[in-house]
Design an enzyme around this catalytic site. Structure first.
Site, mmCIF file in Angstrom:
data_model
loop_
_atom_site.group_PDB
_atom_site.id
_atom_site.type_symbol
_atom_site.label_atom_id
_atom_site.label_comp_id
_atom_site.label_asym_id
_atom_site.label_seq_id
_atom_site.Cartn_x
_atom_site.Cartn_y
_atom_site.Cartn_z
ATOM 1 N N LEU A 157 0.830 -1.203 0.000
ATOM 2 C CA LEU A 157 0.000 0.000 0.000
ATOM 3 C C LEU A 157 0.862 1.249 0.000
ATOM 4 O O LEU A 157 1.774 1.379 0.820
ATOM 5 C CB LEU A 157 -0.908 0.017 1.235
ATOM 6 N N SER A 158 0.581 2.185 -0.884
ATOM 7 C CA SER A 158 1.150 3.525 -0.883
ATOM 8 C C SER A 158 2.675 3.481 -0.963
ATOM 9 O O SER A 158 3.216 3.068 -1.982
ATOM 10 C CB SER A 158 0.660 4.297 0.333
ATOM 11 N N ALA A 159 3.393 3.887 0.090
ATOM 12 C CA ALA A 159 4.838 3.741 0.055
ATOM 13 C C ALA A 159 5.219 2.279 -0.145
ATOM 14 O O ALA A 159 6.181 1.955 -0.846
ATOM 15 C CB ALA A 159 5.465 4.275 1.339
ATOM 16 N N ALA B 54 4.577 1.625 -3.806
ATOM 17 C CA ALA B 54 5.693 2.119 -4.607
ATOM 18 C C ALA B 54 6.904 1.203 -4.460
ATOM 19 O O ALA B 54 7.646 0.972 -5.427
ATOM 20 C CB ALA B 54 6.039 3.540 -4.185
ATOM 21 N N ALA C 261 3.864 8.936 1.523
ATOM 22 C CA ALA C 261 2.865 8.317 0.664
ATOM 23 C C ALA C 261 1.691 7.742 1.425
ATOM 24 O O ALA C 261 0.871 7.064 0.853
ATOM 25 C CB ALA C 261 3.521 7.236 -0.178
#
Length: 381
Positions: A146-148, A151, A352
């Site tokens: 998720l998110s960071a 990424a 993030a």
């Protein structure tokens, strides 16, 4: 204007206001994996191995978001519960406050996003260690985040494509989007960045691998103001070009009431899917009370009527008793354009996962805390 470092410090001091993301001791289902190699990224390795797990079982690697721990993300997403039901192992690399004060994986730092370096190498070493310790199938290793963590999932798929059979990026960004904090903030808001060909070239340059490539599932909320929805299209474009697939999806339709686009390779196999969750903010989509429901809603863990955890595992072929296109709303071949996604006005953010909470959390939740800090720092009006 206050310095960016001062703002980050202020945000770090507010972590106690995010304590609801932390599971109680009885909710931590994970155990530490001690021997993981040189671990240059200084990450913690946590695992869940179901009782009586068969030899040759698959492995799922799960990367949490900022402010979260591995146990908190597992509790919310339900990955260990699904592993018990369907017989696979789960590895949860965990970031430390020593590496990043908000517990974000350093997805934009070159030293942590290059093959055989930093956090990327630590995660690769953990994968190798848990496969060896539990006699798992090295050809069925998958990664999601998720998110960071999403990424960082892009990082792992690009730098070690031979390791992962598939990945799932939730509210994340394409590999190589940014190499500095300022670039990271811009890309999260949908500003600037490389074109599609350059993004695909970064994946090809990240290793000497020449295929086959991992199959990729991309999830994003249409109302995400932290990592804007445009990043989902950029992730799809990056991997579509790597796979050598045309721009138009092979199939488009609905799955549990949400838009799903699918791209197939020349053999007709689905290798990329993109699910847009309508009106969802920044977080992992869940359906805790559904027929196959797992997990629990909370900050960044959003009850959206669709379980990304279950769907992703099914897309990877880990759930033998669930065939999504048969048990959900049919995905039909069409060339009709996707419906326009309403773009929320992007806002400045520092990590993030500094996002608003799920609907119904009230005006003084996580988002209010972040906005207050940003205004005090002069980064938001």
């Amino acid at each position: 204007m206050r310095k960016l470092s001062d703002t980050i410090t202020r945000l770090a001091a507010m972590r106690d206001q995010l304590s609801q993301t932390m599971p109680s001791p009885g909710q931590d289902r994970l155990r530490d994996l001690i021997h993981v190699g040189s671990n240059p990224g200084a990450l913690r390795a946590r695992t869940h191995i179901p009782d009586d797990l068969a030899a040759g079982a698959p492995l799922v690697v799960v990367l949490h978001g900022c402010t979260q721990t591995a146990a908190a993300y597992d509790h919310g997403s339900g990955w260990s519960t699904l592993a018990d039901r369907h017989g696979f192992a789960v590895l949860f690399p965990e970031q430390s406050v020593a590496n990043n004060m908000n517990r974000c994986f350093n997805w934009f730092q070159p030293e942590d996003t290059t093959r055989d370096s930093g956090e990327a190498l630590s995660i690769r070493q953990m994968v190798e260690a848990v496969i060896e310790a539990h006699d798992l199938d090295p050809t069925r290793v998958f990664v999601t985040g998720l998110s960071a963590g999403g990424a960082m999932t892009s990082v792992m798929l690009a730098t070690y494509p031979e390791v992962f059979a598939g990945g799932a990026i939730i509210a994340g960004l394409p590999y190589g989007s940014a190499t500095t904090v300022s670039e990271a903030m811009d890309r999260m808001r949908g500003h600037g960045g490389l074109d599609e060909d350059a993004l695909a070239a970064l994946v090809h340059a990240a290793s000497d691998h020449d295929g086959p490539w991992p199959r990729v599932s991309v999830w994003h909320g249409s109302a995400d103001r932290t990592v804007v929805h445009a990043n989902a299209a950029r992730i799809v474009a990056q991997w579509r070009l790597v796979h050598g697939i045309g721009r138009a999806p092979t199939h488009s339709g609905m799955i549990d009431g949400q838009r799903r686009d699918v791209w197939c390779n020349a053999a007709g196999e689905p290798v990329i899917e993109s699910i847009t969750v309508a009106d969802m903010a920044h977080g992992t989509p869940l359906d805790p009370t559904g027929a196959d429901g797992v997990g629990e809603s909370g900050p960044f863990m959003l009850d959206s009527g669709i379980s990304s955890t279950v769907h992703i595992a099914a897309f990877w072929g880990l759930l033998a008793d669930i065939a999504l296109d048969d048990t959900r709303e049919a995905v039909v071949a069409t060339q009709a354009p996707a419906p326009e996604v309403k773009r929320a006005i992007p806002q400045p953010t520092l990590a993030a996962d500094t996002a608003r909470p799920a609907a119904g959390s009230g005006p003084h939740g996580v988002q209010q805390v972040i906005e207050d800090a940003l205004r005090a720092a002069g980064l938001m009006r």
